[in-house]
Design an enzyme around this catalytic site. Structure first.
Site, PDB file in Angstrom:
ATOM      1  N   GLU A   3       3.922  -7.814   7.791  1.00  0.00           N
ATOM      2  CA  GLU A   3       2.626  -8.455   7.537  1.00  0.00           C
ATOM      3  C   GLU A   3       2.644  -9.608   6.531  1.00  0.00           C
ATOM      4  O   GLU A   3       1.829  -9.635   5.606  1.00  0.00           O
ATOM      5  CB  GLU A   3       1.610  -7.403   7.079  1.00  0.00           C
ATOM      6  CG  GLU A   3       1.284  -6.387   8.129  1.00  0.00           C
ATOM      7  CD  GLU A   3       0.020  -5.588   7.815  1.00  0.00           C
ATOM      8  OE1 GLU A   3      -0.423  -5.600   6.650  1.00  0.00           O
ATOM      9  OE2 GLU A   3      -0.531  -4.981   8.736  1.00  0.00           O
ATOM     10  N   ASP A  35       0.813  -1.210   0.000  1.00  0.00           N
ATOM     11  CA  ASP A  35       0.000   0.000   0.000  1.00  0.00           C
ATOM     12  C   ASP A  35       0.856   1.274   0.000  1.00  0.00           C
ATOM     13  O   ASP A  35       0.726   2.115   0.878  1.00  0.00           O
ATOM     14  CB  ASP A  35      -0.914  -0.061   1.240  1.00  0.00           C
ATOM     15  CG  ASP A  35      -1.813   1.147   1.375  1.00  0.00           C
ATOM     16  OD1 ASP A  35      -2.288   1.647   0.343  1.00  0.00           O
ATOM     17  OD2 ASP A  35      -2.022   1.591   2.519  1.00  0.00           O
ATOM     18  N   TYR A  50      -6.249  -3.080  13.188  1.00  0.00           N
ATOM     19  CA  TYR A  50      -7.150  -2.026  12.698  1.00  0.00           C
ATOM     20  C   TYR A  50      -8.587  -2.231  13.176  1.00  0.00           C
ATOM     21  O   TYR A  50      -9.520  -1.950  12.442  1.00  0.00           O
ATOM     22  CB  TYR A  50      -7.059  -1.945  11.175  1.00  0.00           C
ATOM     23  CG  TYR A  50      -5.748  -1.302  10.727  1.00  0.00           C
ATOM     24  CD1 TYR A  50      -5.646   0.077  10.608  1.00  0.00           C
ATOM     25  CD2 TYR A  50      -4.621  -2.072  10.472  1.00  0.00           C
ATOM     26  CE1 TYR A  50      -4.449   0.679  10.224  1.00  0.00           C
ATOM     27  CE2 TYR A  50      -3.422  -1.485  10.088  1.00  0.00           C
ATOM     28  CZ  TYR A  50      -3.343  -0.111   9.960  1.00  0.00           C
ATOM     29  OH  TYR A  50      -2.162   0.492   9.593  1.00  0.00           O
TER      30      TYR A  50
HETATM   31  C1  BDP Z   1      -1.225  -2.217   6.920  1.00  0.00           C
HETATM   32  C2  BDP Z   1       0.058  -2.124   6.112  1.00  0.00           C
HETATM   33  C3  BDP Z   1       0.369  -0.694   5.644  1.00  0.00           C
HETATM   34  C4  BDP Z   1      -0.894  -0.048   5.104  1.00  0.00           C
HETATM   35  C5  BDP Z   1      -1.917  -0.005   6.221  1.00  0.00           C
HETATM   36  C6  BDP Z   1      -3.214   0.691   5.799  1.00  0.00           C
HETATM   37  O1  BDP Z   1       1.148  -2.614   6.858  1.00  0.00           O
HETATM   38  O2  BDP Z   1       1.396  -0.716   4.694  1.00  0.00           O
HETATM   39  O3  BDP Z   1      -0.660   1.223   4.578  1.00  0.00           O
HETATM   40  O4  BDP Z   1      -2.240  -1.328   6.560  1.00  0.00           O
HETATM   41  O5  BDP Z   1      -4.107   0.013   5.326  1.00  0.00           O
HETATM   42  O6  BDP Z   1      -1.796  -3.442   6.690  1.00  0.00           O
HETATM   43  O7  BDP Z   1      -3.328   1.897   5.928  1.00  0.00           O
END
Ligand code: BDP
Length: 587
Positions: free
Chosen positions: A399, A169, A456
């Site tokens: 990850e 990402d 998250y």
């Molecule tokens: C995580 C990743 C990171 C992404 C982030 C996101 O490690 O690189 O930018 O999520 O979704 O899974 O903002």
């Protein structure tokens, strides 16, 4: 690999400036800036979208007074791979976009001569590169329901046209992203140096200076005032600084000595920080005292430059870290430019140094043939960064899938874990950053010295429901508590459009971002095994296009042009208070 340095024995020529550039061999040459990613330097969409080879060209002249010296051409990073030509003859090539490489010009070009230097860069990513490119046509941030036709079409186009689709990402910025220099050394020279400090002031040292009589090798340690603090001789040995000043992260004092190696006619100096980083039980210790990581993760990303190295951007960012009372960042998701580590040595900001192993989320990746190359990159990164006091943890990657085939994952990652320990003379703790997964099945992430987990809750799952998010996070933290290791929440965050507000604190508003962080903080503050919090991300950053990316990833505490969102003020207050409470670290 030693960073180029001008001193009494060595000269450095910086090749930064305007070079010529073209995206196709048939195109006319146009002007480009070095160092910088080429992608944002022209309004022509072909620059942004480019996939494949591109060419850089410049003319170099060696001064006549280089006569008798060894002359080296050094690239700090070319993304992702390249071939280098001198007057049309290939003189070297390199795979990997985030670490330096060099080649001798001695013998190829005489002092006083001018030559044409061409660099053919390749930005393609796939299953053989780090970071990973997807080969099934599905971009990282598509929706889950791609539909069978779109998947098939994506796959065919990928095969036919070689489209670059990152499995990560962040925008796939490419080109000569970091400085290019020519430097000299005497014919017999210092190839590498190693320093291993201990808190009692003992410094073990090693100088790799092939062919030089050990009698002619010396090390002098100077204190910050330039007074001699210790001296040694030989290829390796141990010396002692009396009453040493320690290197401590801010708000402590990042005290730096200077280590001056001399070998025959050569000389090389580097900063020396006396500090120790280790894990004891469920604590992470710096200089024997519990250290709590608090600071946002970063990217090398800024307007115009893309991933190009820029001293002004780096210093602005570190000064914003000080403003936030942040004490650390992770080099998500690749090793950064060496200048950033030197800056953090001086400024007392702690670094978790990460390899470019990102995008290994597809389960089949354990069948790919990456392990050997991955080991090489890890070794190179450690060789480059081993002497920096600011580096306190190595991260093997970000990850990967570790829970679907737990044994396979363990068999891939644990040799790398052991390699990091073997390769690092200072034997720093090692981690691998874990994805939101079935952690009970995972044999790898819980086996690390310090556990780094990205979560998250409240954003990608239980979206917008912060009560549910807290409930879930607490359930998970109960499990980690029993593992008896220090745990860092190494990513958590919410996309937030600067200036979008709402009294109801709904997703994407600045109010929601603060509420999200308040909710997570509440859960973290209850647990003493939590060794840190690293919000995602320091600033908004550029990504590929996708239905979940409104002009890039908006999880920054700052906008991309470094203006604080409400969440930046939230952390400034929180971390300011933490700093005051952190025993022993206050000056
Ligand atoms: C995580 C990743 C990171 C992404 C982030 C996101 O490690 O690189 O930018 O999520 O979704 O899974 O903002």
């Amino acid at each position: 690999m030693l960073y180029p340095q001008a001193n009494t024995a060595r000269a450095v020529m910086d090749l930064s400036g305007f070079w010529s550039f073209r995206l196709r061999e048939t195109d006319p040459w146009q002007t480009i800036a070095v160092p910088a990613s080429y992608n944002d330097l022209s309004p022509d969409p072909a620059f942004r979208k480019h996939c494949g080879l591109a060419w850089y060209r410049t003319r170099i002249t060696l001064p006549s007074f280089f006569a008798g010296q060894r002359v080296v051409l050094r690239f700090d990073a070319v993304t992702h791979s390249c071939r280098v030509f001198l007057n049309g003859e290939q003189i070297c090539s390199h795979r990997g976009g985030f670490l330096p490489f060099e080649t001798e010009l001695t013998g190829l070009m005489a002092p006083g001569e001018t030559a044409e230097l061409t660099v053919e860069v390749d930005n393609r990513i796939n299953h053989d590169t780090l970071p990973i490119g997807v080969e099934n046509g599905i971009a990282f941030f598509g929706s889950d329901n791609q539909g069978i036709t779109a998947v098939e079409a994506g796959k065919r186009l990928q095969e036919e046209k070689g489209i670059n689709r990152p499995a990560f990402d962040f925008f796939n910025y490419a080109g000569i992203n970091r400085p290019v220099r020519i430097y000299t050394t005497p014919k017999e020279y210092i190839r590498d140096v190693t320093l291993i400090p201990s808190l009692d002031g003992t410094v073990k040292f090693e100088a790799d200076a092939p062919g030089i009589d050990p009698e002619r090798i010396s090390l002098t340690i100077l204190d910050a005032e330039g007074r001699t603090a210790a001296e040694g001789r030989g290829v390796s040995g141990e010396i002692r600084i009396a009453n040493p000043h320690l290197w401590e992260p801010r708000p402590g004092t990042p005290y730096l000595y200077t280590a001056v190696f001399r070998a025959g006619g050569d000389e090389y100096s580097l900063p020396l920080g006396i500090r120790e980083a280790r894990v004891e039980g469920n604590r992470f210790l710096i200089n024997g005292k519990p250290f709590r990581f608090h600071g946002p993760c970063k990217h090398e990303d800024s307007p115009f430059r893309g991933r190009g190295t820029d001293a002004v951007v780096n210093l602005t960012d570190i000064n914003l870290f000080h403003w936030l009372h942040a004490n650390c960042f992770r080099t998500s998701h690749y090793p950064y430019a060496e200048e950033m580590y030197s800056l953090c040595d001086r400024e007392g900001i702690v670094i978790v140094d990460e390899t470019p192993a990102v995008g290994m989320w597809a389960d089949e990746h354990y069948g790919w043939n990456l392990a050997e190359y991955h080991a090489e990159v890890l070794r190179e990164m450690i060789r480059r960064d081993k002497n920096h006091p600011c580096v306190v943890v190595w991260s093997l990657g970000n990850e990967p899938s570790t829970d679907v085939y737990p044994e396979k994952a363990r068999d891939y990652w644990m040799p790398l874990y052991r390699l990091a320990h073997e390769a690092d003379p200072q034997n720093r703790p090692v981690t691998l950053v874990g994805c939101q997964n079935i952690y009970e099945k995972d044999l790898t992430i819980p086996a690390m010295d310090i556990v780094f987990i990205n979560r998250y809750y409240g954003w990608y799952n239980l979206s917008g429901d912060l009560e549910a998010a807290k409930y879930a996070l607490r359930m998970e933290l109960d499990w980690w508590e029993d593992r008896g290791k220090p745990v860092v929440l190494s990513e958590y965050g919410a996309d937030t459009i600067s200036g979008l507000h709402g009294a109801a604190a709904e997703m994407f508003t600045e109010e929601f971002q603060v509420a999200f962080y308040e909710a997570v903080s509440e859960c973290l503050d209850e647990r003493d095994f939590i060794a840190g919090e690293m919000p995602w991300n320091f600033a908004d950053f550029s990504t590929e296009q996708g239905p979940m990316r409104a002009g890039g990833n908006r999880k920054g505490l700052f906008s991309r042009d470094r203006r604080p969102k409400m969440a930046a003020h939230y952390f400034r207050k929180r971390w300011g208070q933490m700093e005051e409470n952190q025993n022993g670290l206050k000056t």
